[in-house]
Design an enzyme around this catalytic site. Structure first.
Site, short mmCIF file in Angstrom:
data_model
loop_
_atom_site.label_atom_id
_atom_site.label_comp_id
_atom_site.label_asym_id
_atom_site.label_seq_id
_atom_site.Cartn_x
_atom_site.Cartn_y
_atom_site.Cartn_z
N CYS A 1 48.49 50.98 30.69
CA CYS A 1 48.63 51.54 32.04
C CYS A 1 50.12 51.64 32.32
O CYS A 1 50.90 50.85 31.81
CB CYS A 1 47.97 50.59 33.05
SG CYS A 1 48.03 51.19 34.76
N CYS B 1 52.00 47.09 37.91
CA CYS B 1 51.72 46.04 38.90
C CYS B 1 52.07 44.67 38.31
O CYS B 1 51.72 44.36 37.17
CB CYS B 1 50.25 46.07 39.32
SG CYS B 1 49.77 47.62 40.08
N SER C 1 38.48 52.86 41.27
CA SER C 1 39.49 51.98 41.84
C SER C 1 40.88 52.53 41.54
O SER C 1 41.19 52.88 40.41
CB SER C 1 39.33 50.59 41.20
OG SER C 1 40.23 49.68 41.78
N HIS D 1 46.58 45.10 48.30
CA HIS D 1 47.26 43.87 47.92
C HIS D 1 48.41 43.42 48.82
O HIS D 1 48.94 42.32 48.64
CB HIS D 1 47.78 43.93 46.47
CG HIS D 1 46.71 44.24 45.46
ND1 HIS D 1 45.42 43.82 45.58
CD2 HIS D 1 46.75 44.95 44.30
CE1 HIS D 1 44.72 44.24 44.54
NE2 HIS D 1 45.48 44.94 43.76
N ASN E 1 43.70 36.16 39.27
CA ASN E 1 43.36 35.59 37.98
C ASN E 1 44.69 35.49 37.25
O ASN E 1 45.21 36.49 36.75
CB ASN E 1 42.41 36.58 37.27
CG ASN E 1 41.52 35.91 36.25
OD1 ASN E 1 41.90 34.89 35.68
ND2 ASN E 1 40.37 36.48 36.03
N1 SAH Z 1 44.30 50.79 38.27
C1 SAH Z 1 43.16 50.57 39.13
C2 SAH Z 1 42.06 49.76 38.45
C3 SAH Z 1 42.57 48.46 38.00
S1 SAH Z 1 41.80 46.96 37.98
C4 SAH Z 1 43.59 49.89 40.40
O1 SAH Z 1 44.76 49.55 40.51
O2 SAH Z 1 42.78 49.75 41.31
C5 SAH Z 1 40.83 46.60 39.30
C6 SAH Z 1 41.42 45.60 40.30
O3 SAH Z 1 41.80 44.34 39.71
C7 SAH Z 1 42.64 46.12 40.99
O4 SAH Z 1 42.52 45.89 42.36
C8 SAH Z 1 43.74 45.30 40.38
O5 SAH Z 1 44.86 45.28 41.22
C9 SAH Z 1 43.07 43.97 40.22
N2 SAH Z 1 43.71 43.06 39.25
C10 SAH Z 1 44.42 43.35 38.16
N3 SAH Z 1 44.86 42.24 37.55
C11 SAH Z 1 44.42 41.21 38.27
C12 SAH Z 1 44.54 39.79 38.17
N4 SAH Z 1 45.22 39.25 37.19
N5 SAH Z 1 43.93 39.03 39.10
C13 SAH Z 1 43.23 39.60 40.12
N6 SAH Z 1 43.08 40.91 40.27
C14 SAH Z 1 43.67 41.71 39.38
#
Ligand code: SAH
Length: 346
Positions: free
Chosen positions: A108, A112, A193, A218, A292
């Protein structure tokens, strides 16, 4: 090599004609595709046709590389694509059916700070057929067929990748998986998402699809959001909320906001208050996800108690919200964690 699962039924009909085969072969091929079978295992077509297909298409676009099962029953898969790249999927089983989380890209490029999928950037987009094949494979593993006999009932595009950064393939995937000629999973049972690519949210609103839009927010302040999500430098929260409102107006579907709770970053009362203020009067729901924690990142998760306190604040201020069950945190459940583990072992 091409991917047969990229083809709609109409495209398979044209293909069959091009190959000089009788038209009824199209239905046979479509049935085999829906059963999640590799071309070499199609039993009801001639060897000659199989060879013609195999000369042009990969046998099957992916296979299970590793599987982990969580104590809560959640299953996590790492799949190997035909070019050797690894992607991930998570299967969650409920009383009413099975939800499969699919990946839309290898890696990706959104960056983030809390997410493992983006650690090594974007490798490539998945084709519609590669996204579909994740569903076909797991559906077949569960003994499912197409239509009413499918086992996978819901799909969430929350695996690795940013779905709206691979827009055309994702839309094609939704059309294929929801087609009455395919698994026939209703778009109403599909969640897309996104970290908030505003122009593509507005485009999605006009597709005539009834998918559930989930926005990864977030943070309720732009400056704070910029510290954890680089995309916030491009689109403001106000623009995102306006796009969500436009989505609701054209589809009638309530928008979901994801809010990953990171200790000391976005779990303050001020954050809850601002979030409530922003969402006031808008029919939406907030999903709180305790972080997580990813070992490569220096961010801390919240305690259950702390998450509940944030939830109570939101509820008192009139926001519909729930804490998402932290599933599978014993099996590298968060986006990209399993893939990174496998890639680093190679
Ligand atoms: N790119 C998309 C889909 C990604 S994953 C998006 O940003 O929505 C789905 C969700 O899991 C997103 O809200 C992402 O921010 C969250 N996510 C990613 N890594 C994470 C982590 N380590 N702990 C909790 N949520 C997480």
């Amino acid at each position: 090599m091409e991917i047969l699962q990229d083809f709609s039924f109409d495209e398979i009909k044209i293909l069959v004609e091009e190959l000089g085969e009788k038209s009824f072969r199209a239905k046979q091929i479509m049935d085999n595709v829906n059963l999640g079978k590799a071309i070499s295992t199609y039993s009801n077509i001639s060897n000659e046709l199989k060879e013609k297909l195999l000369a042009r298409f990969v046998d099957f676009p992916l296979k299970v590389h590793t599987e982990q099962q969580s104590k809560d029953g959640t299953r996590k898969f790492a799949y190997e694509l035909s070019d050797g790249n690894i992607i991930e999927g998570v299967l969650m089983s409920y009383k009413y059916g099975h939800t499969l989380c699919v990946s839309t890209q290898v890696g990706c490029r959104m960056g983030c700070k809390f997410c493992a999928s983006t650690l090594n950037g974007l490798v490539r987009n998945l084709t519609a057929g590669e996204i579909l094949s994740q569903v076909l494979l797991v559906n077949a593993m569960l003994g499912g067929k197409s239509g009413k006999n499918r086992k996978v009932t819901n799909v969430v595009l929350m695996g690795s990748g940013e779905p709206l950064d691979n827009y055309d393939n994702v839309i094609k995937f939704i059309r294929l998986v929801s087609s009455p000629d395919g698994l026939n999973i209703s778009p109403r049972n599909i969640s897309v998402s996104t970290c908030g690519l505003v122009p593509n949210i507005l485009k999605l609103a006009k597709e005539g699809l009834q998918v559930i839009l989930t926005i990864s927010l977030h943070a309720p302040f732009d400056e704070l959001r910029k510290t954890i999500m680089p995309i916030a430098n491009k689109y403001s929260i106000r623009e995102i909320i306006n796009a969500a409102k436009a989505y609701f107006e054209s589809t009638g579907r309530r928008v979901l906001f994801e809010y990953t709770l990171i200790d000391g970053v976005n779990n303050t009362f001020d954050c809850a208050k601002q979030l409530a203020l922003m969402l006031k009067g808008f029919p939406c729901h907030v999903n709180l996800i305790p972080l997580n924690a990813v070992k490569e990142r220096d961010l801390k998760s919240v305690t259950r108690q702390n998450a509940e306190r944030f939830l109570t604040w939101l509820e008192h201020m009139g926001v519909s919200a729930t804490i998402r069950r932290t599933m599978a945190d014993d099996i590298d459940g968060a986006c990209g964690q399993l893939r990174n583990k496998i890639e680093s072992q190679n």
